[in-house]
Design an enzyme around this catalytic site. Sequence first.
Site, PDB file in Angstrom:
ATOM      1  N   ASP A  35      43.590 128.396 -17.465  1.00 56.84           N
ATOM      2  CA  ASP A  35      42.610 129.431 -17.150  1.00 56.84           C
ATOM      3  C   ASP A  35      41.205 128.918 -17.466  1.00 56.84           C
ATOM      4  O   ASP A  35      40.983 128.243 -18.471  1.00 56.84           O
ATOM      5  CB  ASP A  35      42.911 130.697 -17.968  1.00 56.84           C
ATOM      6  CG  ASP A  35      42.191 131.925 -17.425  1.00 56.84           C
ATOM      7  OD1 ASP A  35      42.869 132.835 -16.934  1.00 56.84           O
ATOM      8  OD2 ASP A  35      40.934 131.960 -17.494  1.00 56.84           O
ATOM      9  N   ASN A  91      48.940 141.227 -15.504  1.00 61.49           N
ATOM     10  CA  ASN A  91      48.070 142.383 -15.334  1.00 61.49           C
ATOM     11  C   ASN A  91      48.255 142.915 -13.916  1.00 61.49           C
ATOM     12  O   ASN A  91      48.304 142.143 -12.960  1.00 61.49           O
ATOM     13  CB  ASN A  91      46.611 141.988 -15.560  1.00 61.49           C
ATOM     14  CG  ASN A  91      46.346 141.580 -17.000  1.00 61.49           C
ATOM     15  OD1 ASN A  91      46.960 142.115 -17.928  1.00 61.49           O
ATOM     16  ND2 ASN A  91      45.458 140.628 -17.205  1.00 61.49           N
ATOM     17  N   GLY A  97      43.993 145.721 -15.711  1.00 66.75           N
ATOM     18  CA  GLY A  97      43.016 144.663 -15.970  1.00 66.75           C
ATOM     19  C   GLY A  97      43.095 143.504 -15.000  1.00 66.75           C
ATOM     20  O   GLY A  97      42.581 142.422 -15.284  1.00 66.75           O
ATOM     21  N   GLN A  98      43.721 143.721 -13.830  1.00 71.09           N
ATOM     22  CA  GLN A  98      43.830 142.626 -12.854  1.00 71.09           C
ATOM     23  C   GLN A  98      42.488 142.423 -12.158  1.00 71.09           C
ATOM     24  O   GLN A  98      41.910 143.365 -11.621  1.00 71.09           O
ATOM     25  CB  GLN A  98      44.911 142.954 -11.818  1.00 71.09           C
ATOM     26  CG  GLN A  98      45.136 141.826 -10.823  1.00 71.09           C
ATOM     27  CD  GLN A  98      46.310 142.092  -9.886  1.00 71.09           C
ATOM     28  OE1 GLN A  98      46.928 143.157  -9.940  1.00 71.09           O
ATOM     29  NE2 GLN A  98      46.620 141.134  -9.036  1.00 71.09           N
ATOM     30  N   SER A  99      41.999 141.165 -12.171  1.00 71.28           N
ATOM     31  CA  SER A  99      40.716 140.888 -11.528  1.00 71.28           C
ATOM     32  C   SER A  99      40.852 139.973 -10.315  1.00 71.28           C
ATOM     33  O   SER A  99      39.945 139.905  -9.497  1.00 71.28           O
ATOM     34  CB  SER A  99      39.739 140.262 -12.532  1.00 71.28           C
ATOM     35  OG  SER A  99      40.243 139.038 -13.016  1.00 71.28           O
ATOM     36  N   HIS A 104      49.716 136.669 -10.694  1.00 69.15           N
ATOM     37  CA  HIS A 104      49.754 135.515 -11.586  1.00 69.15           C
ATOM     38  C   HIS A 104      50.328 135.930 -12.928  1.00 69.15           C
ATOM     39  O   HIS A 104      50.140 137.059 -13.373  1.00 69.15           O
ATOM     40  CB  HIS A 104      48.356 134.913 -11.776  1.00 69.15           C
ATOM     41  CG  HIS A 104      47.283 135.926 -12.046  1.00 69.15           C
ATOM     42  ND1 HIS A 104      46.748 136.722 -11.058  1.00 69.15           N
ATOM     43  CD2 HIS A 104      46.671 136.287 -13.199  1.00 69.15           C
ATOM     44  CE1 HIS A 104      45.838 137.524 -11.588  1.00 69.15           C
ATOM     45  NE2 HIS A 104      45.780 137.287 -12.884  1.00 69.15           N
ATOM     46  N   HIS A 106      50.114 135.152 -16.848  1.00 74.68           N
ATOM     47  CA  HIS A 106      49.351 134.501 -17.911  1.00 74.68           C
ATOM     48  C   HIS A 106      50.336 133.993 -18.963  1.00 74.68           C
ATOM     49  O   HIS A 106      51.191 134.755 -19.424  1.00 74.68           O
ATOM     50  CB  HIS A 106      48.419 135.493 -18.619  1.00 74.68           C
ATOM     51  CG  HIS A 106      47.311 136.051 -17.783  1.00 74.68           C
ATOM     52  ND1 HIS A 106      46.021 135.570 -17.851  1.00 74.68           N
ATOM     53  CD2 HIS A 106      47.284 137.053 -16.878  1.00 74.68           C
ATOM     54  CE1 HIS A 106      45.238 136.271 -17.030  1.00 74.68           C
ATOM     55  NE2 HIS A 106      45.985 137.178 -16.424  1.00 74.68           N
TER      56      HIS A 106
HETATM   57  P1  AMP Z   1      43.482 138.827 -14.269  1.00 71.42           P
HETATM   58  O1  AMP Z   1      42.288 139.429 -14.931  1.00 71.42           O
HETATM   59  O2  AMP Z   1      44.791 139.183 -14.884  1.00 71.42           O
HETATM   60  O3  AMP Z   1      43.456 139.083 -12.766  1.00 71.42           O
HETATM   61  O4  AMP Z   1      43.364 137.260 -14.489  1.00 71.42           O
HETATM   62  C1  AMP Z   1      42.586 136.440 -13.680  1.00 71.42           C
HETATM   63  C2  AMP Z   1      42.351 135.204 -14.481  1.00 71.42           C
HETATM   64  O5  AMP Z   1      41.901 134.194 -13.589  1.00 71.42           O
HETATM   65  C3  AMP Z   1      41.272 135.354 -15.553  1.00 71.42           C
HETATM   66  O6  AMP Z   1      41.840 135.071 -16.824  1.00 71.42           O
HETATM   67  C4  AMP Z   1      40.222 134.344 -15.148  1.00 71.42           C
HETATM   68  O7  AMP Z   1      39.613 133.709 -16.243  1.00 71.42           O
HETATM   69  C5  AMP Z   1      41.021 133.380 -14.299  1.00 71.42           C
HETATM   70  N1  AMP Z   1      40.273 132.613 -13.319  1.00 71.42           N
HETATM   71  C6  AMP Z   1      39.388 133.085 -12.412  1.00 71.42           C
HETATM   72  N2  AMP Z   1      38.905 132.076 -11.666  1.00 71.42           N
HETATM   73  C7  AMP Z   1      39.501 130.942 -12.111  1.00 71.42           C
HETATM   74  C8  AMP Z   1      39.418 129.569 -11.752  1.00 71.42           C
HETATM   75  N3  AMP Z   1      38.623 129.138 -10.773  1.00 71.42           N
HETATM   76  N4  AMP Z   1      40.180 128.682 -12.419  1.00 71.42           N
HETATM   77  C9  AMP Z   1      41.003 129.088 -13.421  1.00 71.42           C
HETATM   78  N5  AMP Z   1      41.134 130.371 -13.800  1.00 71.42           N
HETATM   79  C10 AMP Z   1      40.386 131.282 -13.167  1.00 71.42           C
END
Ligand code: AMP
Length: 118
Positions: A35, A91, A97-99, A104, A106
Amino acid sequence: MRSAPVAETIFSRIIRREVPARIVHEDDLCLAFHDVAPQAPVHVLVIPKRAIESLATAAEDDAPLLGHLVVVATRVARDLGLADGYRLVVNCGRHGGQSVDHLHVHLLGGRPLGWPPG
Ligand code: AMP
């Protein structure tokens, strides 16, 4: 039935090597990489190559793929020396909290993790 195709995210670009990532595992079905904003000494994401938006949109036929992601996460945990334990988190949706809308897992470890999560 499999889940419907979804819009592209940054993770599709990582899969295609258009965006750099520190990859720790790759096979036909998934990719695992560190990450970019780690929340623990080890913070790896395991993603399916075939994009699924979230757990909420995963279909019944995605079950073997979802299982594969979990198995790969446990192998990466072992390979990265997380002998004292670790946590797998998925998430889902806004309250979860999914962004990034590409499912994916974690993998978090390398320190004691608090419970309950925030
Ligand atoms: P979530 O908030 O569960 O959707 O997790 C998304 C994750 O993707 C977050 O922990 C971010 O830090 C990670 N993330 C976003 N862009 C990148 C990237 N380019 N390379 C690695 N991790 C990323």
